[in-house]
Design an enzyme around this catalytic site. Sequence first.
Site, PDB file in Angstrom:
ATOM      1  N   THR A 106       3.719   6.648   3.822  1.00  0.00           N
ATOM      2  CA  THR A 106       3.155   5.666   4.717  1.00  0.00           C
ATOM      3  C   THR A 106       2.894   4.502   3.834  1.00  0.00           C
ATOM      4  O   THR A 106       1.820   4.038   3.700  1.00  0.00           O
ATOM      5  CB  THR A 106       2.010   6.472   5.298  1.00  0.00           C
ATOM      6  OG1 THR A 106       2.540   7.377   6.168  1.00  0.00           O
ATOM      7  CG2 THR A 106       0.805   5.821   5.592  1.00  0.00           C
TER       8      THR A 106
ATOM      9  N   LYS B 194       0.855  -1.175   0.000  1.00  0.00           N
ATOM     10  CA  LYS B 194       0.000   0.000   0.000  1.00  0.00           C
ATOM     11  C   LYS B 194       0.892   1.226   0.000  1.00  0.00           C
ATOM     12  O   LYS B 194       2.023   1.203   0.505  1.00  0.00           O
ATOM     13  CB  LYS B 194      -0.967   0.005   1.180  1.00  0.00           C
ATOM     14  CG  LYS B 194      -0.369   0.176   2.563  1.00  0.00           C
ATOM     15  CD  LYS B 194      -0.040   1.594   2.970  1.00  0.00           C
ATOM     16  CE  LYS B 194      -1.244   2.503   2.779  1.00  0.00           C
ATOM     17  NZ  LYS B 194      -0.826   3.938   3.033  1.00  0.00           N
TER      18      LYS B 194
END
Length: 407
Positions: free
Chosen positions: A190, A179
Amino acid sequence: MKKIKGGVTAAKGFEAASAAAGIKYQGRTDMALVYSQKPCEAAGTFTTNVVKAAPVKWDKKVVESNVKPQVVVINSGIANACTGETGMECCKEVAKEAAKALETEMESVLIGSTGVIGMQLPVEKMKDGVHLLAKEKAEGLEMGNLAAKAIMTTDTKEKEAAVTIELDGTTVTIGGMAKGSGMIHPNMCTMLAFITTDAVISKEALQAALSSDVEETYNMISVDGDTSTNDTVLLLANQMAGNKEIQKGTKEFEIFKEALHEVNTTLAKKIAGDGEGATALLEVTVQGAETKQQAKTLAKSVICSNLTKTAIAGHDANWGRILCAMGYAGVEFEPEKTDLFIQSSAGELKLVENGMALNYSEEKATEILSQAEVCVVADIKTGTEKATAWGCDLTHGYIDINADYRS
């Protein structure tokens, strides 16, 4: 090597699950589980940001120990970063609950978190989520896909990849999910990536393969120049393929590395192309360099250039921005020898030869730059080395997403 469909459950003996635990999001899944039927050798690379999230610290300790992990629990929505001792205690509580639900040891549980920095995770919701995951876990490509969807934050699509290789007549599979969309400038290695394989391989060889490949894949992408507090790549090998153990320095090790590189490159490009607000994947190759590091530095400088990124967004062949970005990269090259090309599914065009513009068609350049994947090639003509970096265009959508991400 053969590309196949799937992700973290493509390899033998790996199961997955997803759950809606209400961590931050409503009406969607926000927790995922990766489970191996047998304990695994583990390797990992982690963010070099001085500010490290609690799960990064937790996982680093597990990977560097002699423990053989069997479980990865991941949540989206809250990063569990800048959360002090409470954050570390959360990791411990979740690991303890996962060990209880899955009948394993707390020390064999790895944790992944992504989302807003500074918020505390709702521990009880996490623990309830763990039991939902344990109940739902199963083999199959669909389960891996659901897990990949559950770890998304601002991602617009799930990211999976898998390949098989043959080692002395034995089929070995490597698969993974990732991700990442914003706060992407990995420097660790992130963004999160979880890679699984059924290969029989030594821990030393597994870590060596991952550490070297991260430099060529995840460390060669950038969306916005921000190195996350949570960057983590974990590689688990459960030894269930039954091949002869892969050791460093062998032919089998090189084949395994090539397959791992294919999985990591695919996932890295999917992250770069799905940058927040992006409409195009930007690939930059610098060739004709004296050293690999020179090529890497120049290529990454271009994909990090906001002016280049906005030119790609506007489908504008403003090649001066590319040369400019190379010029402030911090390494020497000869602009007067440099050629620049742009490429896409719409064709190829040479814009610059020996540092000066050619009489090219602006209409054709715009057509090339209007595709979903755009390549820039800079030939500096002083050597034989080359490197490729990946990024994306920069649109107003990036501001829209990030201006109120927390609130």
